[in-house]
Design an enzyme around this catalytic site. Structure first.
Site, short mmCIF file in Angstrom:
data_model
loop_
_atom_site.label_atom_id
_atom_site.label_comp_id
_atom_site.label_asym_id
_atom_site.label_seq_id
_atom_site.Cartn_x
_atom_site.Cartn_y
_atom_site.Cartn_z
N ARG A 41 -26.80 1.43 0.53
CA ARG A 41 -25.76 1.03 1.49
C ARG A 41 -26.44 0.54 2.76
O ARG A 41 -27.22 1.27 3.38
CB ARG A 41 -24.85 2.22 1.79
N SER A 65 -13.73 1.86 -3.69
CA SER A 65 -13.31 2.86 -2.69
C SER A 65 -11.82 2.82 -2.45
O SER A 65 -11.24 1.75 -2.26
CB SER A 65 -13.97 2.56 -1.34
N LYS A 93 -19.33 6.67 8.74
CA LYS A 93 -18.61 5.41 8.56
C LYS A 93 -17.99 4.97 9.88
O LYS A 93 -17.39 5.80 10.58
CB LYS A 93 -17.51 5.60 7.50
N1 TZP Z 1 -16.59 6.09 2.72
C1 TZP Z 1 -15.73 7.05 3.04
S1 TZP Z 1 -16.44 8.23 4.03
C2 TZP Z 1 -17.94 7.44 4.00
C3 TZP Z 1 -17.84 6.28 3.24
C4 TZP Z 1 -18.92 5.33 2.99
C5 TZP Z 1 -19.15 7.94 4.71
C6 TZP Z 1 -19.71 9.17 4.06
O1 TZP Z 1 -20.86 9.61 4.74
P1 TZP Z 1 -21.16 11.16 4.98
O2 TZP Z 1 -22.32 11.15 5.95
O3 TZP Z 1 -21.55 11.77 3.67
O4 TZP Z 1 -19.92 11.77 5.59
#
Ligand code: TZP
Ligand code: MG
Length: 210
Positions: free
Chosen positions: A41, A110, A139
């Site tokens: 990512r 997603s 995010k």
């Molecule tokens: N999509 C929904 S929450 C998220 C994404 C890409 C971020 C998740 O990151 P983390 O640090 O595990 O909360």
């Protein structure tokens, strides 16, 4: 009919800003812990730079028997022959990515609500993601938290198809996400904020999450 893609219990996602490591270095550490599917990512690099970094990461992954899913960029996945792509609500539509990448590619998608996951039920995808399950600061502009109740409703909406939970997941709450109906947990910050512990944390999750 598509052969069902089986998600491993733990789905590590790379982030160069949080880990301060290259995507290739992160893939090596994920593999050290026993991960078999990982996602790259990259929200800040140019396409050129991400392509080059992903290429290096795929070389590591190939040697370690790890499948690589590219976040957002079906073009980079196609150019590198990655295992697949992970798409969000604002990315290329899954049907278009399927046309580009072919039947064998893994396509993840997603969703952030029951309405979105119901709308996704007919798409040509291999797994659904639901989240954020818990609050996250990884995010930018995250959707509202769906909670464990959101995981239960997502599971009801998609039957037995593969489901990954994401958002604020850590070794201490991963069990609850699986118990609520997810097949797999995707982690970024809880895994990457202490890079030296990445293999240990992946292994812990693989061996302790039921
Ligand atoms: N999509 C929904 S929450 C998220 C994404 C890409 C971020 C998740 O990151 P983390 O640090 O595990 O909360
Ligand atoms: Mg996206």
């Amino acid at each position: 009919m598509r052969v069902r893609f089986l998600l491993p219990r733990v789905y590590p996602i790379s982030d160069t800003r949080i880990s301060r490591l290259s995507h290739a270095e992160q893939v090596a550490l994920f593999a050290d812990g026993g991960a078999t599917v990982v996602q790259l990512r990259e929200k800040h690099a140019s396409a050129w730079e991400f392509y080059e970094q992903a290429k290096a990461a795929l070389e590591v992954a190939k040697k370690r028997g790890v499948q690589v899913i590219i976040n957002d960029r079906a073009d980079i996945a196609l150019a590198l022959g990655a295992a697949g792509v992970h798409l969000g609500q604002d990315d290329l539509p899954p049907e278009a990515a399927r046309r580009l990448l072919g039947e064998d590619a893994i396509i993840g998608y997603s969703t952030h609500s029951v309405t979105q996951i119901q709308a996704a039920a007919k798409l040509p995808i291999d797994y659904f993601a639901i989240g954020p399950i818990f609050p996250t600061s990884t995010k930018e502009n995250p959707d509202p938290v769906v909670g464990l109740g959101g995981v239960r409703l997502a599971r009801e909406a998609i039957g037995g198809r593969p489901l990954v939970g994401i958002g604020g997941i850590s070794p201490s709450n991963a069990h609850s996400v699986i118990r609520a109906g997810a097949d797999s947990v995707a982690l970024i910050s809880a895994l990457l904020s202490d890079p030296e512990k990445i293999p240990e944390t992946v292994e812990l999750l693989l061996t302790t999450v039921p």
